[in-house]
Scaffold this motif. Structure first.
Motif, short mmCIF file in Angstrom:
data_model
loop_
_atom_site.label_atom_id
_atom_site.label_comp_id
_atom_site.label_asym_id
_atom_site.label_seq_id
_atom_site.Cartn_x
_atom_site.Cartn_y
_atom_site.Cartn_z
N VAL A 197 39.08 43.29 -35.94
CA VAL A 197 39.63 43.29 -37.31
C VAL A 197 41.03 43.90 -37.32
O VAL A 197 41.95 43.40 -37.99
N TRP A 198 41.20 44.98 -36.55
CA TRP A 198 42.51 45.65 -36.50
C TRP A 198 43.58 44.71 -35.92
O TRP A 198 44.69 44.62 -36.42
N ARG A 217 43.55 41.45 -35.96
CA ARG A 217 43.82 40.35 -36.91
C ARG A 217 44.74 40.82 -38.03
O ARG A 217 45.63 40.07 -38.47
N ARG A 218 44.54 42.04 -38.50
CA ARG A 218 45.41 42.55 -39.56
C ARG A 218 46.84 42.77 -39.05
O ARG A 218 47.79 42.60 -39.81
N LYS A 219 46.98 43.16 -37.81
CA LYS A 219 48.31 43.31 -37.22
C LYS A 219 48.91 41.97 -36.79
O LYS A 219 50.05 41.92 -36.35
N LYS A 220 48.12 40.89 -36.93
CA LYS A 220 48.53 39.55 -36.55
C LYS A 220 48.87 39.46 -35.05
O LYS A 220 49.79 38.78 -34.63
N TRP A 221 48.07 40.16 -34.28
CA TRP A 221 48.21 40.08 -32.82
C TRP A 221 47.27 39.04 -32.24
O TRP A 221 47.32 38.75 -31.07
#
Length: 300
Positions: free
Chosen positions: A292-293, A295-299
């Motif tokens: 989730v982290w 995906r939120r950072k768009k990595w």
């Protein structure tokens, strides 16, 4: 091929064409026509660069004709070109070269024998135009090769061999440009009256055109190499990114496994029945939180 003498009596001009001369033949020419011996020694140097000298009314020009480069030889001045030297003054032209050149016969038959030109400088100007014209074939070939490489690079169809091939193109362009720049002095030295100025102007225009083409090829190669390296670096970064993502996912899990892999008798969780599934659940939750982290950072 022996020394050839061509005379046009109507224009009172003598043209001596010498192919692959010996030192003795050049000494005979020097004594007969009062030519500078040091300039004649330059005629025997195979790698001499283009130049012009005015020696007491006799002009001395060294030029280089571009030849077909043998594929198994590295690009160099000597492998890409051959030398032609001229001595000329009113009524006399001496051309010295190691290899036979068809354009010399064309100029002699079309202009010299017909008496079209009244000055030796006009013959020299025509010779210079044909010498410069020999650089066009390589320019066209290099431009076509660059088009092929551009399509490969932009389609990301890369191979390790491409860099060395691009280097060879760049080297050929640089050598050709160097020879053209040194030839500028020889081209500028030919003076003709206004009514015949278009002959040498054609050579000057062709010279500028070729310089521009080889400049463009050199610039295109540099840009293409930079783009190639950028794409290669981007691919490397993508690989490192994937490996980093895997390492980040497994790092906390490896830490937990490392703790519970230690051989100690008194560990509180060892005797609890639900400890093992709880640990698996914690590991799954950690992996989910990392996902989730990311995906939120768009990595991802």
């Amino acid at each position: 091929m022996p020394t050839q003498y061509f005379e046009n009596k109507s224009n009172q001009m003598l043209w001596i064409d010498v192919t692959n001369p010996s030192k003795l033949e050049l000494e005979e020419l020097s004594n007969r026509f009062s030519l500078n011996k040091y300039a004649l020694s330059d005629c025997l140097q195979p790698d001499h660069l283009p130049k012009h000298e005015d020696m007491y009314g006799t002009h001395f020009i060294i030029t280089r004709v571009q030849t077909d480069l043998i594929s198994n030889q590295p690009a160099s001045i000597q492998s890409m070109s051959t030398k032609i030297a001229f001595f000329y003054r009113p009524g006399l032209l001496i051309s010295v070269h190691r290899l036979p050149h068809s354009f010399i016969d064309i100029i002699r038959e079309k202009y010299f024998d017909q008496g079209i030109f009244e000055q030796v400088e006009s013959i020299v100007a025509k010779m210079l135009w044909h010498i410069l014209h020999s650089y066009e074939a390589l320019a066209v070939n290099l431009s076509n090769e660059m088009d092929d490489f551009e399509s490969k690079v932009f389609s990301q169809n890369l191979s390790p061999k491409m860099l060395s091939e691009l280097y060879q193109i760049k080297r050929k362009a640089l050598i050709s440009k160097k020879l053209l720049l040194f030839s500028q002095e020889a081209i500028s030295s030919v003076k003709l009256p206004e009514n015949q100025g278009d002959i040498i102007q054609d050579a000057r225009d062709l010279h500028q055109k070729l310089l521009h083409i080889y400049d463009q090829i050199h610039e295109d190669v540099s840009n293409l190499v930079s783009f190639y390296l950028s794409i290669s670096a981007q691919k490397t970064n993508e690989v490192i990114k994937v490996l980093t993502i895997f390492s980040v996912f497994f790092m906390p899990l490896t830490f937990l496994v490392g703790i519970y892999g230690m051989n100690f008798d008194y560990m509180p969780e060892l005797r609890i029945s639900w400890a093992y599934p709880s640990l698996l659940l914690i590991m799954c939750l950690i992996s989910a939180l990392i996902f989730v982290w990311f995906r939120r950072k768009k990595w991802l």
